[in-house]
Every structure is written in structure tokens, then in C-alpha cells.
Design a protein around this motif. Structure first.
Motif, PDB file in Angstrom:
ATOM      1  N   ASN A   1      39.773  31.988  31.054  1.00  0.00           N
ATOM      2  CA  ASN A   1      40.452  33.034  30.255  1.00  0.00           C
ATOM      3  C   ASN A   1      41.861  33.131  30.409  1.00  0.00           C
ATOM      4  O   ASN A   1      42.158  32.091  31.343  1.00  0.00           O
ATOM      5  CB  ASN A   1      40.116  34.356  31.028  1.00  0.00           C
TER       6      ASN A   1
ATOM      7  N   ASP B   1      44.506  35.257  31.256  1.00  0.00           N
ATOM      8  CA  ASP B   1      45.007  36.542  31.838  1.00  0.00           C
ATOM      9  C   ASP B   1      46.190  35.668  32.500  1.00  0.00           C
ATOM     10  O   ASP B   1      46.093  35.024  33.469  1.00  0.00           O
ATOM     11  CB  ASP B   1      44.079  37.128  33.027  1.00  0.00           C
TER      12      ASP B   1
ATOM     13  N   THR C   1      43.135  42.723  25.847  1.00  0.00           N
ATOM     14  CA  THR C   1      41.962  41.781  26.140  1.00  0.00           C
ATOM     15  C   THR C   1      41.030  42.391  25.548  1.00  0.00           C
ATOM     16  O   THR C   1      40.177  42.247  24.530  1.00  0.00           O
ATOM     17  CB  THR C   1      42.006  41.378  27.566  1.00  0.00           C
TER      18      THR C   1
END
Lengths: 254, 254
Positions: free
Chosen positions: B146, B148, B210
Motif C-alpha cells: 500500500n 499510505d 483511500t
């Protein structure tokens, strides 16, 4: 060709290749030395002290004293000193950057420092990166010794300081001030340290993107020597050419 | 409002806030549970196994079994399995990603692996980053669980997996395939795992960039709940709006 009165000279790829000698480099520096022309080695390597760099050059039979070495760590320390002489700093890095900052009398601080400085650190870990991110988010000025993306080693290209720095850039969405080549910050300081005029000084290096761009950006003449990164073919693609390009330093008249 | 036949649900900011309970979340899931509507928790957290995630939810009095948890680690393992079932992998990450890859029978390998997988790793070090860079430069397919940029903690925002991943991206000049939200890779897999139709399923989450983007990109209806990251003011700025937005899950009729 001008008779240059001062030389700024790159190290890796120009004076040696990793642990390998570049034969013509030693003779080139001896010729400068004999004519009494001032020269200064300018390096993006933040991990070594000037004493360590001079020793490495001496091991390759290249005449150099610690006073003839200007590292991006020294430039970083000077840059911060001009902004805030009594600054507190959180530093990620090895001996060279810590030594340079200590010599300027800065205080090291993990939390709420005035500056965050990132130099190559092969002992990097999540806690160090966390402290840097927290400090930048708290308003510390974010500085990185250099943007080099990779370190050439016998194992291949390992992560350079520019890639380690990106953890903090991406996480905090804050761009750092980069100090090293191709930025003109290190070049202006190196010139002042050497004490020659910009118009009479030449920048010598093997890597177009850092060495030559640094010279061009700071308005100096440049000499690209094809003993390191940038090949003749790659050089042809560049819009702005160096003042001179040569195969080997033995071709250069002083 | 449609009668949705399936729910994909975010965790942090939607079901709880770090270690803090969100009161309405438990009741919301109980209502789904009572009506027999299938739901699946979809998380970008690659560090925990589904068993660990279910346990955490249970601690907040939210009914969840490991089978109702879909992590980006599971999506990453499945993604690689579909490309190459007997792949060798160099992995940076914690228990969740290692567990998911092992369950698929992949072989872990430090040198010349087929894939490099990067998930959050709070034991990150220079050697791990070096091995990943060398493998990507040798042609391994580069995958990140991911993007993030930050992990919210009680100390503040610490580096997220997207920022750790950037070391390899910057150093090798190679972009990874990201698996987690807002990518549709994880969403398509979560839908298949839940077994409901896209048109009858809704994505629920607190973070526009997201959760909601993941729903939008994969063509699902979306429900933004303002109990986490994205505020009402921030939501107004977004060009594409979620299908619904509410203050709290208690407002939502099932």
C-alpha cells in the motif's frame, strides 16, 4: 583554453573508482601542486571526515591535506550556521556529518529540533526515520546533504542518501533543501573556501548530472572526464554541454 | 437508498480510532449480522494476520471472524499467485505479509527473487533496503502492499509503507505495483472473496483518498463516515463525491 587559477575536483569516478586507482589522476594533481595552483576536492559523500578523505587520496598517491577537502557535510554545517548559529539539530547520518556539525558547536536534539539533517546512514532504522518525520511535522527545517539516489559498491547499486531522504519527504509531504552537487549551495561555499574567483575557476568531474550541473548552475566553467559515470554517448544527449570534455586527465594541460 | 446485499468495511477511523472505541460501529455490525447481510473488513494494514485483526475487532465488541477480514497482505499474495504460482519472493515486512505469502506456498529468497514485496516493517534497516534495490535492479517485479504515507500513532504520524517503499522507487527509478486501497486490485479480490455483486455492494470508510477512491475506482457505491480522517470541509473540495456521507454509522439504515 583558459589558464584556470583554481580547480574544484570531484572524487569518485574522477580521482579513483571505488577502491580502484585512476592512473592519470595522481599525475594531474601533482602537476597542479607543482605549479602552485590551488585545488579543492568537493564531495557529496557525507559519511567521511576531511581527514579520512585526505587519507584515502594519499593512499592513491594523490597529494591532499584535510584542508583541501570540502564535503557536503561541511557545506551543510556552514549553511545552517549562517541561518542560525545556535541551532538545535536532529541528525541522521554517519561520522562525517556528525563531526562537521559538532565542529560548528551545534546541539543535537531528538525532539523539537530547529533542523532535521539527513545524510547517508547505513545504520538507518524506523525509529530514526520516525524522529525525523515527527520533527519535520513539528516545523523543523528539513535539510539533506545530497540527493544521490544510489551508492556504487562491489555488490551493485545500494540506496543513496536521496532515496533514504525520500522517506521523510513522502511521509511529511515536505521537500528538503539539498546541499550537495548539483546544488549551487555547496559550490558557492567551496569557491569561498578555495578563495579563487568564479571566472577563473573550473569544476572537474565525471558525472554530468551532479558535477557538471553543479558547475553550470553556479556559473563556472566545467571539465567532464570520461573515467566514471557519464559516457560520451550520454553526454551527446545533454542540451547544455560542459566547457570541455576529455577521455582522461592526462589530456589536460595545466 | 438501495438495499445493499454486501458491505466492504474499512477498519481504522471507521470501526475504531487506534485504541479508542467508536461506539456506533459495534451496533452497525450487529445490525448487519442480525439481518444476515455479508460483510468483509478490508484493510491496508499488512502487518497483522486476519486472526489478529478479528481478535482486535472482538475486543471492541464487534462481531468478526478471521474469514471476515481481507488484508492487503492477502490481496498481495493472491495477486502474485495469479501471475506466478511458484514464485520466489524477497519480502520486507512484518508477520501479516509473511504469513499471507507463506500460506500460498511461496519461497522466500534474498537474491534474484522473482518478486520484491514491501510492506510496513518497523524493523527496517539498510541491508533489507539494499537487498530490495539489488533485486529490483536485477529485474524482480516490484510490489508494495500500500501507498499510505503515514501511520497515525499516539506519538504522531510515523512513516507509512508508502514512504518506506519510496526508498526503492527513488533508488532504482522503478515504480511499484501498489495493491491496497485506493487501488482496485484489493477491491476486486475483496468482492470475489465476499461473493456479492459489485452493483449490490457498498464500500464504507472514513478516508476519502483511500476508502472512497477505492470504491469509486472499482465502480462501487460508497459511504463516507466522518469519524476518522476526512472532514466535511475536506469532502466539499472533492470533485467526485461519495454516494453517501454521514456523521456516524448510527444514521445508516440497513
Amino acid at each position: 583554453m583558459k589558464n584556470y587559477q583554481g580547480y574544484l575536483i570531484d572524487l569518485d569516478g574522477t580521482m579513483y573508482r571505488g577502491t580502484e586507482k585512476i592512473e592519470e589522476a595522481s599525475d594531474f594533481i601533482y602537476r597542479l601542486h607543482k605549479k602552485g595552483i590551488p585545488y579543492l576536492f568537493v564531495t557529496n559523500n557525507s559519511s567521511r571526515t576531511p581527514e579520512q578523505v585526505a587519507k584515502k587520496l594519499n593512499d592513491f598517491e594523490i597529494p591532499a591535506t584535510p584542508n583541501q577537502v570540502f564535503t557536503t557535510s561541511m557545506a551543510t554545517a556552514q549553511y545552517i550556521y549562517e541561518l542560525k548559529p545556535h541551532a538545535s539539530i536532529y541528525v541522521i547520518g554517519e561520522e562525517g556529518i556528525k563531526d562537521a556539525l559538532q565542529k560548528k558547536g551545534f546541539q543535537f536534539k531528538d525532539e523539537h529540533p530547529d533542523f532535521v539533517v539527513v545524510g547517508i546512514d547505513r545504520e538507518i532504522n524506523y525509529e530514526k526515520l520516525s524522529l525525523a518525520c515527527l520533527a519535520v511535522r513539528s516545523g523543523a527545517t528539513f535539510i539533506s546533504t545530497n540527493a544521490d539516489i544510489a551508492l556504487p559498491t562491489e555488490r551493485g547499486f545500494l540506496p543513496g542518501n536521496g532515496s533514504i531522504t525520500s522517506v521523510i519527504t513522502v511521509s511529511t509531504q515536505t521537500e528538503p533543501v539539498f546541499i550537495g552537487k548539483p546544488e549551487s549551495i555547496i559550490m558557492e561555499q567551496a569557491l569561498a573556501f578555495l578563495g579563487t574567483k568564479k571566472e577563473e575557476t573550473i569544476m572537474v568531474g565525471d558525472f554530468y548530472d551532479t558535477d557538471i550541473m553543479a558547475g553550470i548552475r553556479s556559473g563556472m566553467d566545467t571539465l567532464l572526464v570520461h573515467t566514471g559515470v557519464t559516457t560520451k554517448e550520454q553526454l551527446k544527449e545533454k542540451e547544455i554541454q560542459p566547457t570541455y570534455s576529455i577521455e582522461s586527465l592526462s589530456e589536460w594541460n595545466i
